[in-house]
Write a protein that holds these residues in place. Sequence first.
Motif, PDB file in Angstrom:
ATOM      1  N   ARG A   1       0.881  -1.171   0.000  1.00 22.58           N
ATOM      2  CA  ARG A   1       0.000   0.000   0.000  1.00 22.58           C
ATOM      3  C   ARG A   1       0.912   1.212   0.000  1.00 22.58           C
ATOM      4  O   ARG A   1       1.746   1.358   0.910  1.00 22.58           O
ATOM      5  CB  ARG A   1      -0.891  -0.012   1.258  1.00 22.58           C
ATOM      6  N   ASP A   2       0.804   2.040  -0.999  1.00 18.72           N
ATOM      7  CA  ASP A   2       1.702   3.184  -1.159  1.00 18.72           C
ATOM      8  C   ASP A   2       3.170   2.746  -1.137  1.00 18.72           C
ATOM      9  O   ASP A   2       4.024   3.397  -0.535  1.00 18.72           O
ATOM     10  CB  ASP A   2       1.449   4.220  -0.059  1.00 18.72           C
TER      11      ASP A   2
ATOM     12  N   MET B   1       2.041  -4.113   3.524  1.00 16.47           N
ATOM     13  CA  MET B   1       0.860  -3.996   4.375  1.00 16.47           C
ATOM     14  C   MET B   1       0.304  -5.384   4.639  1.00 16.47           C
ATOM     15  O   MET B   1       0.130  -6.180   3.717  1.00 16.47           O
ATOM     16  CB  MET B   1      -0.200  -3.139   3.685  1.00 16.47           C
TER      17      MET B   1
ATOM     18  N   HIS C   1      -2.736  -7.694   5.740  1.00 13.82           N
ATOM     19  CA  HIS C   1      -4.196  -7.752   5.833  1.00 13.82           C
ATOM     20  C   HIS C   1      -4.548  -9.112   6.407  1.00 13.82           C
ATOM     21  O   HIS C   1      -4.265 -10.140   5.783  1.00 13.82           O
ATOM     22  CB  HIS C   1      -4.829  -7.569   4.450  1.00 13.82           C
TER      23      HIS C   1
ATOM     24  N   ASN D   1      -0.348  -4.050  -5.584  1.00 21.84           N
ATOM     25  CA  ASN D   1      -0.556  -2.727  -4.991  1.00 21.84           C
ATOM     26  C   ASN D   1      -2.028  -2.510  -4.656  1.00 21.84           C
ATOM     27  O   ASN D   1      -2.892  -2.731  -5.500  1.00 21.84           O
ATOM     28  CB  ASN D   1      -0.132  -1.638  -5.990  1.00 21.84           C
ATOM     29  N   ARG D   2      -2.256  -2.027  -3.463  1.00 19.76           N
ATOM     30  CA  ARG D   2      -3.631  -1.715  -3.065  1.00 19.76           C
ATOM     31  C   ARG D   2      -3.960  -0.277  -3.437  1.00 19.76           C
ATOM     32  O   ARG D   2      -3.207   0.642  -3.104  1.00 19.76           O
ATOM     33  CB  ARG D   2      -3.823  -1.882  -1.550  1.00 19.76           C
ATOM     34  N   ILE D   3      -5.078  -0.107  -4.125  1.00 17.49           N
ATOM     35  CA  ILE D   3      -5.630   1.234  -4.314  1.00 17.49           C
ATOM     36  C   ILE D   3      -7.131   1.158  -4.069  1.00 17.49           C
ATOM     37  O   ILE D   3      -7.732   0.087  -4.161  1.00 17.49           O
ATOM     38  CB  ILE D   3      -5.358   1.809  -5.722  1.00 17.49           C
TER      39      ILE D   3
ATOM     40  N   PRO E   1      -9.493  -0.821  -0.169  1.00 16.86           N
ATOM     41  CA  PRO E   1      -8.195  -0.807  -0.845  1.00 16.86           C
ATOM     42  C   PRO E   1      -7.876  -2.201  -1.401  1.00 16.86           C
ATOM     43  O   PRO E   1      -7.358  -3.054  -0.691  1.00 16.86           O
ATOM     44  CB  PRO E   1      -7.215  -0.417   0.274  1.00 16.86           C
TER      45      PRO E   1
ATOM     46  N   TRP F   1      -6.425  -4.902  -4.600  1.00 18.05           N
ATOM     47  CA  TRP F   1      -5.273  -5.019  -5.488  1.00 18.05           C
ATOM     48  C   TRP F   1      -5.606  -4.546  -6.893  1.00 18.05           C
ATOM     49  O   TRP F   1      -6.611  -4.950  -7.481  1.00 18.05           O
ATOM     50  CB  TRP F   1      -4.784  -6.478  -5.548  1.00 18.05           C
TER      51      TRP F   1
END
Lengths: 143, 143, 143
Positions: A83-84, A88, A90, A129-131, A139, A141
């Motif tokens: 994440r960014d 991260m 989860h 990447n999480r957005i 958030p 992938w």
Amino acid sequence: MSRIHKVASRSLHMGKLKRGDDLLGAISVICRENNIRLGRVEAIGAVEKATLGYYDQTRKEYDFFTIDTPHEITSLIGNVSLRDGVPMVHAHLTLSDEKGNVKGGHLAPGTIVFACETVIEAFEGLDFNRIIDEDTGLPLWQL
Amino acid sequence: MSRIHKVASRSLHMGKLKRGDDLLGAISVICRENNIRLGRVEAIGAVEKATLGYYDQTRKEYDFFTIDTPHEITSLIGNVSLRDGVPMVHAHLTLSDEKGNVKGGHLAPGTIVFACETVIEAFEGLDFNRIIDEDTGLPLWQL
Amino acid sequence: MSRIHKVASRSLHMGKLKRGDDLLGAISVICRENNIRLGRVEAIGAVEKATLGYYDQTRKEYDFFTIDTPHEITSLIGNVSLRDGVPMVHAHLTLSDEKGNVKGGHLAPGTIVFACETVIEAFEGLDFNRIIDEDTGLPLWQL
């Protein structure tokens, strides 16, 4: 349609967290210290107390609640991604009390380890990447 | 006596399911598309609603029940093997609500994904074929 | 501080336990017969009855309780390590009934298999030896 990618096992990490550790924070530190940017995590053990989340799918917000008494960690299952640009963790948790009653939810900061044994498997592969996903508000992938 | 066989890890598949997917169906499609005939699966996420089963050990029949409200997937653990020569996913689920209360059971069609992150590990090894076991009435592995 | 060590995957073992087996005992026998001294274990299935534990963090003692009715095994997650030089399985369980209600705890002897499908992954690495930890009273890894 599902978005699934092949990844490869890079390394396995097994060990224990320390009493008093923040469960989510401690796993996150392990990932950072071992440069784990993608992977899976599992754990069992016990917590002194917990903070868990439930995602309200209509309001698109997490609601958090606390469990102020000691519980067994009956399951922790989770993953590691970015994440960014930062690893991260989860993870979701189930917990049991002295009568065997079970509570569960999304693992949040404020969950304090009594004892915890974990296995983390690091993967190699593309960046996950999480957005923020507009549809769900979560958030997710970008794959 | 237990019947245990050595298998070997062949490939790892990680990704997300799509909102609205049937959870069991989507994992089954991933297995078919990636020619996964043996393996293990895990997931976390959330569902919009669920259909779960409980096997009545006396009547030797599954009873199914529905959960009509959104829940977190606190754990999905399962495996992949063959039934009538076709990959079949067998998974069990636990789900949590806004108070952290947990429900669980055998994952059935009709469980609808809100968001889901999964890791599937494909194995190589002998064929694990399910056939009806007379004693339990369940489709168990003929090993 | 967490104590985490790198381990390596040595072998994978997949199969079923037999109806009537003691769940913890049967997994322990598989580990002994396959010389698994370190690893992870997971399973799903069903039990005829169960004995689970909850660790009282104040009294530093396990309390055990029994569940006398058939349940699904919604999750079994655990690990294998050494106690007094002998492989020891440490696993936590969640179970669901005909309404989907879930119970859970530390897997103890007296949990009887109806059907059970398991994956055990053996690791290589340093010895993970359990000794009594004074702070918690639990047999934790000396790492």
